[in-house]
Motif scaffolding. Structure first.
Motif, mmCIF file in Angstrom:
data_model
loop_
_atom_site.group_PDB
_atom_site.id
_atom_site.type_symbol
_atom_site.label_atom_id
_atom_site.label_comp_id
_atom_site.label_asym_id
_atom_site.label_seq_id
_atom_site.Cartn_x
_atom_site.Cartn_y
_atom_site.Cartn_z
ATOM 1 N N PHE A 297 -11.487 -4.634 -3.940
ATOM 2 C CA PHE A 297 -11.943 -3.799 -2.829
ATOM 3 C C PHE A 297 -12.015 -2.337 -3.274
ATOM 4 O O PHE A 297 -11.317 -1.917 -4.209
ATOM 5 N N PRO A 298 -12.846 -1.538 -2.610
ATOM 6 C CA PRO A 298 -12.868 -0.095 -2.901
ATOM 7 C C PRO A 298 -11.486 0.515 -2.669
ATOM 8 O O PRO A 298 -10.678 -0.005 -1.887
ATOM 9 N N ILE A 299 -11.231 1.627 -3.342
ATOM 10 C CA ILE A 299 -9.899 2.222 -3.282
ATOM 11 C C ILE A 299 -9.531 2.633 -1.863
ATOM 12 O O ILE A 299 -8.352 2.651 -1.494
ATOM 13 N N SER B 211 -8.296 -0.940 -0.693
ATOM 14 C CA SER B 211 -7.418 -1.807 -1.481
ATOM 15 C C SER B 211 -5.942 -1.474 -1.339
ATOM 16 O O SER B 211 -5.095 -2.356 -1.522
ATOM 17 N N LEU B 212 -5.611 -0.229 -1.013
ATOM 18 C CA LEU B 212 -4.200 0.145 -0.962
ATOM 19 C C LEU B 212 -3.424 -0.653 0.079
ATOM 20 O O LEU B 212 -2.262 -1.005 -0.138
ATOM 21 N N TRP B 213 -4.049 -0.952 1.205
ATOM 22 C CA TRP B 213 -3.315 -1.586 2.302
ATOM 23 C C TRP B 213 -3.983 -2.855 2.797
ATOM 24 O O TRP B 213 -3.738 -3.307 3.912
ATOM 25 N N LYS B 214 -4.832 -3.457 1.969
ATOM 26 C CA LYS B 214 -5.500 -4.698 2.345
ATOM 27 C C LYS B 214 -5.136 -5.789 1.361
ATOM 28 O O LYS B 214 -5.151 -5.570 0.153
ATOM 29 N N ALA C 4 1.482 3.639 -3.854
ATOM 30 C CA ALA C 4 0.398 3.800 -2.880
ATOM 31 C C ALA C 4 0.668 4.974 -1.957
ATOM 32 O O ALA C 4 -0.235 5.782 -1.668
ATOM 33 N N ARG C 5 1.893 5.081 -1.474
ATOM 34 C CA ARG C 5 2.239 6.195 -0.597
ATOM 35 C C ARG C 5 2.177 7.533 -1.342
ATOM 36 O O ARG C 5 1.693 8.535 -0.801
ATOM 37 N N LEU D 226 -4.591 -4.991 -8.261
ATOM 38 C CA LEU D 226 -5.637 -5.226 -7.269
ATOM 39 C C LEU D 226 -5.575 -4.215 -6.123
ATOM 40 O O LEU D 226 -6.562 -4.034 -5.404
ATOM 41 N N ARG D 227 -4.457 -3.550 -5.971
ATOM 42 C CA ARG D 227 -4.365 -2.479 -4.977
ATOM 43 C C ARG D 227 -4.931 -1.161 -5.502
ATOM 44 O O ARG D 227 -4.966 -0.166 -4.776
#
Length: 479
Positions: free
Chosen positions: A243-245, A248-251, A341-342, A367-368
């Protein structure tokens, strides 16, 4: 006038002890060895003089010939000594009464052989192939069989401490079957011969075997870095673009990107489910649940979790200690990269270091859209000195860790952390009786304390464990 009496051969034979012929032969051999060694030193001195002279008069080829002559002489002497070793062993087998003498003579020859090998190694133009090709540990094979500890091969106490196995303080094996931490210095590969040979049984240029679990077992037990190189890593059968950035972080990633094996869960939906098969590592059972479990972490205190709510620090509070100075860092934890991510949302780049302890953490982190670093706790960090702004760790280096191993880890963290950088110890828990010892390990760094808290761990009724959290600043240490 002084006179000399000459014994006949018969009288001389009568006076000699039973094994005098063999003894004198070894004495002659020792004299020959010493003489050859003295000759070697003379050649070395002459070589240095000739090299210095050639430097003055530009006669380099003569220096090269001298070095080649010394190398050939050294190899000949080494061969002679090795032949004598074999002869001594044969004589000892024929006559056991010579055992003490053979042992003493062998020790003497071993010392000379070691000196010669050192000289051979120091030659600038020696050949790449050596007469002695045995691994250093094989030379100490007999000693290791007696002691059972490869560290006994070394003399320096610091390397002995580094090489020795660091047992888990709780005296329990983890799910990988390891009851301690094994240092990555290569010696463990010799003790895991069968596993290593199984791992290296592959076809060059073909697809690598699906044996990541075997590879990780080798890593955890100290056989690292892994030697397999010449095969292609397996990829998912139905690969889907990540996924796009922005997403992707939270999906949760697409299940089509699954390529791992030997897990109970075969897709990300299973890993994120609370009702499916038990997920991975027990310290991170909910790490794949991004929406409910991971999103609130370090952003707000979980008042419903009475076991650790008072030992958590918020990212915003920690970054406020050094406004604008925290840019790059390392997260050494078990997880799916939520801390990175945070921090990315705060324009901070974090590398997440972990191994796949029961779940595909590295695949999930990548992947994130984050950077996974696949290494074990016993490895030296692949960063240069004084480069990182922040090091964070949570619920990984806990009360199981050996105190000597903790020293090695903390000193390595200090090495890569820049002056003024922050060390964030997040929810470190241990037995209450061990707390003072662990706190002394952290105080040893002499860091400035910005945050420091110790609270009871209330998820158990025995009241025997505590949480410790701290944010510490590395001092400049100009000298």
């Amino acid at each position: 006038m002084r006179t000399f009496s000459i014994l006949s051969s018969e009288e001389d034979t009568a006076i000699m002890p039973k094994h005098n012929g063999k003894t004198w032969r070894w004495v002659y051999c020792s004299i020959f060895t010493l003489g050859a060694f003295a000759l070697l030193l003379s050649f070395a001195s002459l070589s240095k003089f000739s090299t210095f002279k050639s430097f003055l008069v530009k006669e380099e080829p003569e220096g090269f010939r001298n070095e080649e002559m010394i190398g050939m002489t050294v190899k000949i002497i080494i061969q002679k000594i090795q032949q004598e070793f074999q002869s001594l062993r044969d004589e000892e087998q024929e006559d056991e009464s010579l055992s003490a003498f053979v042992l003493k003579e062998s020790a003497f020859l071993a010392d000379i052989l070691g000196l010669l090998e050192s000289v051979e190694a120091s030659l600038p133009h020696k050949q790449t192939t050596s007469i002695t090709t045995s691994h250093p540990l094989l030379k100490a094979k007999k000693q290791r069989q007696q002691s059972g500890d490869p560290a006994d091969y070394f003399l320096r106490e610091e390397i002995r401490k580094y090489v020795r196995i660091k047992p888990n303080r709780l005296k329990k094996q983890n799910f990988m079957g390891a009851n301690g931490t094994f240092t990555s210095i290569g010696h463990a590969c010799f003790d895991m011969k069968e596993e290593l040979e199984e791992y290296m049984d592959y076809d060059i240029g073909d697809i690598c075997n699906d044996d990541w679990k075997l590879a990780q077992r080798l890593m955890v037990h100290g056989c690292d870095p892994l030697p397999r190189r010449r095969c292609f890593a397996r990829a998912p059968q139905l690969y889907s673009q990540p996924f796009p950035i922005s997403e992707s972080l939270w999906k949760l990633p697409d299940n089509r990107n699954v390529r791992w094996s030997q897990y109970r869960c075969k897709n990300f939906s299973c890993l994120a489910s609370n009702t499916s098969a038990r997920k991975g590592f027990f310290k991170c059972a909910d790490c794949f649940n991004l929406t409910h479990h991971e999103m609130p972490r370090w952003m707000s205190l979980d008042v419903s979790d009475t076991s650790n709510q008072t030992c958590d620090f918020l990212i915003s509070d920690v970054l406020q200690i050094k406004p604008g100075e925290i840019r790059i860092g390392l997260d050494f934890s078990v997880g799916t990269g939520t801390f990175a991510a945070r921090m990315r949302e705060h324009n901070v780049t974090i590398v997440s270091a972990t191994i796949n302890l029961g779940a595909p953490f590295n695949e999930m982190i990548a992947l994130r859209g984050l950077v996974p670093l696949y290494l074990t706790v016993n490895q030296r960090l692949p960063f240069f000195d004084n480069t990182l702004d922040l090091i964070h760790t949570t619920r990984f280096l806990d009360g199981w860790i050996d105190f000597v191993l903790l020293d090695f880890v903390l000193y390595d963290w200090d090495r890569v952390l820049r002056p003024g950088g922050l060390l964030w110890i997040d929810s470190f828990f241990c037995l209450k009786q061990d707390l003072d010892d662990y706190l002394e390990a952290f105080k040893m760094l002499r860091y400035k304390k910005h945050m420091w808290v110790v609270v009871p761990k209330l998820d158990k009724n025995d009241d025997q464990e505590v949480f410790f959290s701290a944010v510490l600043e590395k001092p400049p240490r100009p000298f």
